[in-house]
Write a protein that holds these residues in place. Structure first.
Motif, PDB file in Angstrom:
ATOM      1  N   GLN A 372       2.419  75.530 -16.280  1.00 29.92           N
ATOM      2  CA  GLN A 372       2.148  74.382 -15.491  1.00 29.92           C
ATOM      3  C   GLN A 372       3.349  74.079 -14.481  1.00 29.92           C
ATOM      4  OE1 GLN A 372      -0.806  72.579 -14.909  1.00 29.92           O
ATOM      5  NE2 GLN A 372      -0.546  70.482 -15.270  1.00 29.92           N
ATOM      6  N   LEU A 376       3.281  73.505 -10.805  1.00 31.34           N
ATOM      7  CA  LEU A 376       3.970  72.666  -9.864  1.00 31.34           C
ATOM      8  C   LEU A 376       5.780  72.732  -8.204  1.00 31.34           C
ATOM      9  CD1 LEU A 376       4.276  70.038 -12.966  1.00 31.34           C
ATOM     10  CD2 LEU A 376       3.458  69.403 -10.454  1.00 31.34           C
ATOM     11  N   LEU A 450       7.615  54.352  -9.136  1.00 34.54           N
ATOM     12  CA  LEU A 450       7.168  55.192  -8.546  1.00 34.54           C
ATOM     13  C   LEU A 450       6.176  54.679  -7.773  1.00 34.54           C
ATOM     14  CD1 LEU A 450       5.669  57.990 -11.965  1.00 34.54           C
ATOM     15  CD2 LEU A 450       7.474  57.381 -10.032  1.00 34.54           C
ATOM     16  N   MET A 504      -5.410  71.102 -21.528  1.00 37.43           N
ATOM     17  CA  MET A 504      -4.376  70.079 -20.538  1.00 37.43           C
ATOM     18  C   MET A 504      -4.723  68.882 -21.456  1.00 37.43           C
ATOM     19  SD  MET A 504      -4.023  69.887 -17.137  1.00 37.43           S
ATOM     20  CE  MET A 504      -3.272  68.856 -15.919  1.00 37.43           C
ATOM     21  N   THR A 505      -3.993  68.453 -21.801  1.00 36.57           N
ATOM     22  CA  THR A 505      -4.373  66.746 -22.795  1.00 36.57           C
ATOM     23  C   THR A 505      -3.358  65.315 -21.710  1.00 36.57           C
ATOM     24  OG1 THR A 505      -2.085  67.040 -24.563  1.00 36.57           O
ATOM     25  CG2 THR A 505      -4.509  67.802 -24.694  1.00 36.57           C
ATOM     26  N   ILE A 506      -3.323  64.689 -21.634  1.00 34.84           N
ATOM     27  CA  ILE A 506      -2.832  63.806 -21.563  1.00 34.84           C
ATOM     28  C   ILE A 506      -1.677  62.443 -22.020  1.00 34.84           C
ATOM     29  CG2 ILE A 506      -5.025  61.891 -20.224  1.00 34.84           C
ATOM     30  CD1 ILE A 506      -2.852  61.177 -17.367  1.00 34.84           C
ATOM     31  N   ALA A 510       1.534  58.422 -20.839  1.00 35.51           N
ATOM     32  CA  ALA A 510       1.162  58.848 -19.459  1.00 35.51           C
ATOM     33  C   ALA A 510       0.341  58.318 -18.226  1.00 35.51           C
ATOM     34  CB  ALA A 510       1.481  60.289 -19.398  1.00 35.51           C
TER      35      ALA A 510
ATOM     36  N   LEU B  18       7.753  64.206 -10.751  1.00 36.75           N
ATOM     37  CA  LEU B  18       7.591  63.592 -11.963  1.00 36.75           C
ATOM     38  C   LEU B  18       6.367  63.459 -12.532  1.00 36.75           C
ATOM     39  CD1 LEU B  18      10.875  62.980 -12.034  1.00 36.75           C
ATOM     40  CD2 LEU B  18      10.448  64.511 -13.398  1.00 36.75           C
ATOM     41  N   LEU B  19       5.465  62.508 -11.246  1.00 33.17           N
ATOM     42  CA  LEU B  19       4.138  61.629 -11.739  1.00 33.17           C
ATOM     43  C   LEU B  19       3.199  63.047 -12.479  1.00 33.17           C
ATOM     44  CD1 LEU B  19       2.397  59.481 -11.631  1.00 33.17           C
ATOM     45  CD2 LEU B  19       2.076  60.520  -9.025  1.00 33.17           C
ATOM     46  N   ALA B  20       3.407  64.088 -11.272  1.00 35.25           N
ATOM     47  CA  ALA B  20       2.287  65.159 -11.550  1.00 35.25           C
ATOM     48  C   ALA B  20       2.511  66.029 -13.174  1.00 35.25           C
ATOM     49  CB  ALA B  20       2.603  65.900 -10.486  1.00 35.25           C
ATOM     50  N   SER B  21       4.519  66.241 -13.392  1.00 33.90           N
ATOM     51  CA  SER B  21       4.638  67.274 -14.763  1.00 33.90           C
ATOM     52  C   SER B  21       4.381  65.386 -15.978  1.00 33.90           C
ATOM     53  CB  SER B  21       5.937  66.865 -14.484  1.00 33.90           C
ATOM     54  OG  SER B  21       7.125  65.353 -14.775  1.00 33.90           O
ATOM     55  N   ALA B  22       4.904  64.209 -15.946  1.00 36.48           N
ATOM     56  CA  ALA B  22       4.246  63.485 -16.243  1.00 36.48           C
ATOM     57  C   ALA B  22       2.929  63.517 -16.926  1.00 36.48           C
ATOM     58  CB  ALA B  22       4.217  62.312 -16.346  1.00 36.48           C
ATOM     59  N   CYS B  23       1.927  64.332 -16.209  1.00 33.84           N
ATOM     60  CA  CYS B  23       0.283  64.693 -16.236  1.00 33.84           C
ATOM     61  C   CYS B  23       0.019  65.531 -17.934  1.00 33.84           C
ATOM     62  CB  CYS B  23      -0.243  64.279 -15.910  1.00 33.84           C
ATOM     63  SG  CYS B  23      -0.518  63.136 -14.612  1.00 33.84           S
ATOM     64  N   GLY B  24       0.907  66.774 -17.357  1.00 36.03           N
ATOM     65  CA  GLY B  24       0.791  67.561 -17.500  1.00 36.03           C
ATOM     66  C   GLY B  24       1.356  68.477 -18.691  1.00 36.03           C
TER      67      GLY B  24
END
Lengths: 644, 406
Positions: A372, A376, A450, A504-506, A510, B18-24
């Protein structure tokens, strides 16, 4: 009060009026009226206002008396529920043995706060007259409260209430009740005595003496910390073997006194250090803001989670991958910032974006495995490449851009590695290593930091000339605002996981943060749009006349003015988000309110004791919200919102 | 100017990242940690709801997702491989599951989770507690998020029957039943019946079968009453204390607990009635459907705790008892209790046939205790003693009974 002297003592006029360009001139004080005159003029200026004053005064009196008695002198109040469960409410199951991590995190925040206060060098000065009249009022208020509260309830040796034959609780007689509250009167007498003495000693001079506001706050904090060592607040808790501990009249445990004292010293030291480092303030300021930005992530994922790194994996995968992205990406970006590149640059950047998108698509359909982190990184590289044209120029600028890229990669890879490393914390009861107020705070801080950039983005998109941006942003904002937050939380906690690709989990945490970010971003966007509309047309035209491009015009001319106007509604939204964290319980997270309202009343010792924890929670929420509100007031005054 | 722009850009980019990494999580990465699986729906409504049957209007849609793993009979193997039992418990229920001031889970249901862990894995702390709301509990069993549900759940035909609710029920660990609390000063007494409720207003937690039971019961007795629904039990009690309603009703354990501990009842004005509860609420373990191997393990953990109680084997004397029985066997059977010997893992033990270690129940009893110990550690604190209740030993007129271990 010696610490006031330490922090500069009574200030000279120069310190007040002008060492910093953002310091404002104080308007001349209105001459104060004698008390009798003031009362006549303000409270009883006419028959009608006299009646209203008396009526509402009585109302306030009875309401306040009722609240005081409800909270403290009600036979069903057992305040032991709060101090016993203080750790549960603040951090839920965070292991006591690892509590040094909580203090360390708090220390980071304290040091950053101290440094910021020192570096920013905003020294609001406060008129001594205000301090004196404030402490006299506080003293009178305390004494009055102690007088109007009902008599204490008689307790027997076991701490149970004594009741008469009709099962009514018995109260001690008036004199005994009042003498039992001697410490309140002593405190009130001290406050009134010292302030009154100074008031009359200084005479009219009191109006021209200014003392640093921070010094006052710091002294008050110091007195509060000192009180932990001397005032017998009592020791409550649950020993590891399950024994209920309630020692009334003891001073609080050393595990509370020590850390708070350290925090207080740290705050003073870091303020001092920050203040002395002023010459290099510019670089320091930027560093500080970056630290503020990174602090929540570092605290949560590195300090509190205590990840146990798999060094083999770190050396074989994490570091090589970072180096590959940093070096190759840096080279690509250096090439792309070449001023003579022209259209080719944009094509390459677009290609990179497509490549990144393709990786995500592949992840969704599960075509080939990829970390992942790599996906990113590709995505971020594509964004950097798209922005590269703005940084085309001399070698120094280009190298700066590459350095930013490497820094961003370092931070990103470090944090992602940490986030993905399993925690070594031995938490009883599941994977959630934070709960209680810590959870509420973390979610609020993450959501606010954010939601702000996302909200700015949506506000700009909604006022954009491009219809696609305008329509999409409008749809998003109206959809988010048109749906209750509970629905949004449910959607993210229960529906989104079904859409995620296999493997993939959340986490619930989060999911909650993402939901709150998007939800509050919609409101932030509308607040900022209001600000954008208040920027006059002439400002746009002036920017155009100076030859600024769109991003410069927005970033340098429009947004600063729009944000200044938006401060009050933005702070309102921040407070709302802070309070909305109390809804997290509905997706199964143990937030502050849930622990107070549901977990503590289920404990055998405190069955149905929910008022005390709830009052405590209200007080904490109120302190947080009121501090934000005060901060926004001072920010507004500094920036002259409403007055210019 | 350029410099600050870079930082601003960096800040925005980091935010997105970080927003994205928080989910993945690194999905190809073996060490992804700290993520829990998705939770399924729930309205977070009430907590103590042994009588709550309207659970699953919303859970049917997800019942089909992961039940495959479950029906292949692999829960025991999965638990052994994982080294941890995922046990669903209430988010908060007095005496059944509560977090103490140190954040440690305590309670009757919690102890049965620990008992299963002690029996299967030899360590009572090898439990991952999953607090579940009333609405999400059954989905959690069906999709395999929990191996075992110990969540004050009433065993009903509708819940047990196969269909969209794929789960089975184990032996009842606690016999509960709905009761009412009124005030003596309002004319209620121990002898009051549902007929006396006529004309009163009744507080209860909304959306559970307690609400339906009282409506049906009072109507059958020929009366009418005003229902005052509350969000949860503490709210219902607060309304009763404040005088919003004349009567408060819920499961007997909750009503008795409130009557025993509420400061408003310091003068003993409250009265709990009728003596025979108006409904049956058998509470016990729930596990995935059609996994007999795992089901047998759970059933026999419960039975073993009951048999141990019958035979006076408790956490303090279990090892001694084993040694004593072994000595008796060696001495030729004089004074031998062969069933106790088998249960504790001696000669002729049957635990291996369940897929467990021979000393599984010895571990369980030593680490957690027998039924009586588990009961007395938690339930008397809310004013319910075991003697004379439905939860007494069968030899003493109660319903706690286990098949023989042979």
């Amino acid at each position: 009060m010696s610490s006031i002297e330490d922090l500069g003592g009574i200030a000279d006029p120069e310190a007040v009026f002008g060492h910093d360009d953002d310091e404002i001139m104080l308007p001349p004080e209105e001459p104060s009226l004698p008390p009798a005159e003031w009362i006549r003029k303000n409270l009883f200026s006419s028959k009608g206002s006299g009646v209203l004053t008396v009526l509402f005064g009585l109302l306030v009196w009875f309401a306040y008396r009722g609240v005081l008695n409800f909270a403290f002198h009600n036979p069903s109040r057992k305040w032991a529920a709060v101090p016993t469960n203080i750790r549960l409410m603040l951090t839920q199951s965070y292991p006591e043995a690892q509590y040094v991590r909580i203090w360390f995190s708090l220390g980071i925040i304290i040091v950053l706060s101290g440094l910021t206060l020192g570096v920013v060098r905003s020294h609001p000065m406060i008129n001594l007259r205000k301090v004196l009249s404030g402490s006299m009022t506080l003293g009178a208020f305390l004494a009055l409260s102690a007088l109007i509260i009902k008599n204490n309830i008689q307790t027997d040796a076991d701490g149970e209430f004594v009741r008469d034959e009709f099962a009514e609780v018995l109260r001690v007689d008036r004199g005994e009740a009042l003498s039992g509250r001697w410490w309140v009167f002593a405190l009130a007498a001290l406050l009134i005595g010292v302030a009154g003495f100074l008031w009359f000693k200084l005479g009219d001079r009191r109006r021209f003496i200014f003392i640093p506001f921070l010094g006052v706050i710091y002294s008050v904090l110091g007195l509060m910390v000192l009180s932990l060592w001397v005032v017998p607040y009592g020791k409550y808790g649950l020993l590891p073997d399950g024994t209920f501990l309630a020692e009334k009249g003891a001073t609080v445990a050393a595990t509370t006194q020590g850390p708070w004292t350290v925090m207080w010293v740290l705050l003073g030291l870091s303020w001092f250090v920050g203040n002395k480092l002023l010459p290099s303030a510019r670089a320091l300021k930027v560093g500080l803001y970056l630290s503020w930005f990174l602090a929540p992530y570092v605290i949560i994922f590195v300090v509190l989670r205590d990840p146990e790194l798999d060094w083999g994996h770190v050396f074989s995968t994490d570091i090589p991958m970072f180096l590959a992205f940093a070096i190759i990406g840096g080279a690509v970006l250096y090439f792309l910032t070449n001023p003579s590149l022209g259209e080719i640059g944009r094509i390459i950047a677009f290609g990179l974006l497509m490549l990144a998108a393709f990786h995500w698509l592949a992840a969704f359909f599960g075509w080939y495995p990829m970390l992942q982190k790599a996906r990113l990184s590709f995505l971020v590289l594509a964004f950097f490449a798209l922005a590269a044209a703005n940084f085309a120029g001399p070698r120094k600028v280009r190298l700066g851009y590459v350095a930013t890229w490497v820094g961003a990669m370092a931070v990103m890879h470090y944090l992602i590695t940490m986030v993905n490393t399993p925690s070594t914390l031995d938490i009883q009861g599941g994977d959630d290593f934070i709960g209680g107020y810590l959870l509420s705070l973390v979610v609020a801080v993450f959501s606010l930091t954010l939601a702000f950039p996302v909200g700015v983005m949506f506000a700009l998109a909604r006022t954009s000339k491009l219809p696609i941006f305008r329509v999409l942003s409008t749809i998003f904002i109206e959809m988010s605002r048109g749906v209750p937050l509970i629905t949004v939380l449910f959607f993210f906690a229960t529906i989104i996981p079904l859409f995620l690709p296999q493997g993939m989990t959340i986490t619930k945490l989060a999911a909650a943060v993402v939901a709150l970010v998007l939800f509050s971003a919609a409101y932030v966007a509308e607040n900022i749009r209001g600000g954008l509309q208040s920027v006059r047309r002439g400002q746009f035209e002036a920017a155009d006349a100076m030859g600024l491009n769109t991003s410069q015009r927005v970033g340098l001319i429009v947004l600063p003015q729009a944000l200044r106007v938006s401060i009050p509604p933005l702070v309102g939204q921040a407070i709302a988000t802070y309070k909305e964290t109390s809804l997290l319980a509905i997706i199964g997270l143990f937030d502050f309110l849930f622990i107070a309202g549901r977990v503590i009343p289920a404990q055998t010792q405190f069955i149905s004791q929910r008022f005390e924890p709830l009052l405590f929670v209200s007080a904490i929420y109120w302190i947080g919200a009121y501090s934000m509100s005060r901060y926004s007031r001072s920010l507004e005054q500094r920036l002259g919102v409403g007055s210019r | 100017m350029k410099n600050s722009k870079i930082y601003r850009l960096l800040a925005v980019l980091l935010a997105i990242t970080l927003l994205a990494s928080a989910c993945g999580s690194d999905d190809a990465d073996g060490n992804a940690g700290g993520d829990d699986v998705s939770d399924d729906a729930g309205d977070g409504g009430d907590t103590d709801d042994s009588g709550d049957s309207d659970d699953s209007g919303d859970s049917g849609d997800s019942g089909d997702t992961d039940s495959v793993d479950v029906t292949q009979g692999g829960v025991l193997a999965a638990v052994l491989a994982r080294g941890e039992v995922n046990c669903g418990i209430p988010t908060s229920a007095v005496a059944f599951a509560q977090q103490d001031a140190n954040g440690v889970w305590q309670g009757f249901d919690v102890d049965y989770c620990r008992a299963v862990a002690a029996a299967v894995l030899g360590d009572k702390e090898a439990v991952n507690f999953v607090p579940l709301t009333a609405a999400e509990r059954f989905t959690a069993v069906q999709v395999g998020e929990v191996d075992l549900l110990m969540r004050t759940t009433t065993w009903t035909q509708g819940r047990d029957a196969s269909g969209d609710q794929a789960m089975d029920f184990g032996p009842t660990t606690f016999f509960d039943g709905q009761q009412l609390a009124g005030r003596r000063s309002d004319g209620f007494s121990e002898a009051s019946t549902l007929a006396d409720v006529d004309g009163a207003s009744v507080c209860t937690n909304a959306g559970t079968t307690t609400e339906k039971n009282i409506s049906d019961g009072v109507a059958a007795a020929g009366g009418t009453f005003t229902l005052v629904p509350a969000e949860d039990i503490p709210t219902a009690v607060a309304a009763f204390v404040a005088g919003t309603c004349d009567i408060f009703t819920s499961d007997g354990s909750a009503v008795a607990g409130e009557a025993a501990t509420n400061a408003d009842n310091a003068d003993g004005d409250w009265v709990v009635f009728p003596a025979t509860p108006i409904s049956k609420e058998p509470l016990g373990p729930v596990y995935p459907q059609n996994d007999s191997e795992w089901g047998d393990v759970i059933n026999w953990v419960v039975f073993a705790s009951i048999i141990a109680d019958e035979k006076g084997i408790d956490s303090t004397n279990a090892s001694d008892r084993l040694a004593q029985e072994e000595a008796a066997l060696a001495a030729g059977g004089e004074g031998l209790d062969a069933e106790a010997l088998r249960l504790l893992g001696g000669e002729g033990q049957l635990q291996s046939a369940l897929g467990l270690e021979p000393d599984a129940f010895l571990n369980m009893i030593e680490q957690v205790g027998n039924y009586d110990e588990i009961y007395n550690a938690h339930i008397p604190a809310i004013g319910l003693s075991r003697e004379g209740s439905a939860n007494a030993r069968w030899t003493e007129g109660g319903l706690i009974y286990a098949p023989p271990a042979r």
